[in-house]
Design an enzyme around this catalytic site. Structure first.
Site, PDB file in Angstrom:
ATOM      1  N   ARG A 100       0.835  -1.202   0.000  1.00 16.12           N
ATOM      2  CA  ARG A 100       0.000   0.000   0.000  1.00 16.12           C
ATOM      3  C   ARG A 100       0.866   1.246   0.000  1.00 16.12           C
ATOM      4  O   ARG A 100       2.022   1.234   0.424  1.00 16.12           O
ATOM      5  CB  ARG A 100      -0.914   0.014   1.229  1.00 16.12           C
ATOM      6  N   LEU A 101       0.275   2.304  -0.519  1.00 13.08           N
ATOM      7  CA  LEU A 101       0.823   3.644  -0.375  1.00 13.08           C
ATOM      8  C   LEU A 101      -0.249   4.483   0.304  1.00 13.08           C
ATOM      9  O   LEU A 101      -1.435   4.346  -0.008  1.00 13.08           O
ATOM     10  CB  LEU A 101       1.171   4.259  -1.733  1.00 13.08           C
ATOM     11  N   ASP A 102       0.149   5.351   1.220  1.00 13.64           N
ATOM     12  CA  ASP A 102      -0.815   6.199   1.910  1.00 13.64           C
ATOM     13  C   ASP A 102      -1.576   7.067   0.915  1.00 13.64           C
ATOM     14  O   ASP A 102      -1.110   7.310  -0.201  1.00 13.64           O
ATOM     15  CB  ASP A 102      -0.107   7.099   2.929  1.00 13.64           C
ATOM     16  N   LYS A 103      -2.705   7.573   1.359  1.00  7.56           N
ATOM     17  CA  LYS A 103      -3.554   8.395   0.496  1.00  7.56           C
ATOM     18  C   LYS A 103      -2.790   9.574  -0.101  1.00  7.56           C
ATOM     19  O   LYS A 103      -2.953   9.912  -1.277  1.00  7.56           O
ATOM     20  CB  LYS A 103      -4.761   8.897   1.289  1.00  7.56           C
TER      21      LYS A 103
END
Length: 230
Positions: A100-103
């Site tokens: 994942r990558l943060d928003k």
């Protein structure tokens, strides 16, 4: 594979909608009309045509996305747009983000529907490196580089040694070998600095394709897979 399952998996509609296509005589397999949903086909070798359009079989999918800010690295979210909203034409294939990558983080994000591929890259035991481009509030000092090299202390324990390379002014590059929650941001907090902009530019030796604009994607090629092994 059953013809109705094949067509549904390839995004031609629900099982019910696919049965209507068959019933109307719009489906041909090897130039013969097929009307029975239970008819078996070999998706690898049989030629399937629906209403004059040949349907190519897609099994496992591997994609590189230049993730923009503002998107959640998830398959669904009630409040925010997800990275899958950027590739609606592939939503029927069960694709999910690898890690994942943060928003508010942008850059290199891989997408697949291959669970084993995901495990090979994301398992903590694999220690696959990830490199980020960072714009920080303050310039990087030599002592910061040394601190990262030793492994900084976070609230949930000490992280593995990381590489911090100073760029121009407040630009730097950090390479980490694990994936703790908000790790890069927390590491910068530990050296009394703050991440203002964060972009992932590399996983293992696979670099973000510079020809991809924000929100664009492409499929991985043979060289990409080799780079992920290094």
């Amino acid at each position: 594979m059953r013809i109705d399952k094949f067509l549904a998996n390839m995004g031609l509609g629900t099982r019910t909608e696919v049965k209507q296509l068959l019933k109307k005589g719009l489906v041909e397999v090897n130039e013969k009309k097929i009307k029975t949903p239970k008819s078996q086909i070999d998706p690898e070798t049989d030629k399937v045509v629906v209403d004059g359009e040949e349907i190519s079989y897609v099994d496992n999918v591997y994609m590189m996305l230049n993730k923009p800010k503002g998107y959640i690295s998830a398959t669904e979210d009630n409040a925010h747009q997800t990275v899958l909203d950027l590739i609606p034409e592939f939503s029927h294939l069960g694709i999910f983000p690898v890690g994942r990558l943060d928003k508010d983080t942008e850059g290199l994000l891989l997408l697949t529907n291959d669970g084993q591929f995901n495990h090979e890259l994301m398992s903590p035991k694999k220690h696959v490196s990830k490199t980020y481009e960072v714009i920080s509030k303050y310039p990087i000092k030599q002592s910061d580089i040394e601190a990262f090299k030793l492994g900084v202390e976070l609230s949930d324990g000490k992280v593995k040694p990381a590489e911090l390379i100073k760029g121009n002014d407040r630009l730097s590059y950090v390479t980490i070998y694990e994936g703790k929650y908000h790790q890069v941001k927390r590491m910068f907090h530990s050296i009394e600095n703050e991440v203002l902009e964060l972009k992932r530019v590399k996983i293992a030796n696979l670099e973000l394709d510079e020809t991809l604009n924000s929100g664009e994607y492409r499929f991985l090629n043979e060289q990409d897979f080799e780079n992920l092994k290094k």
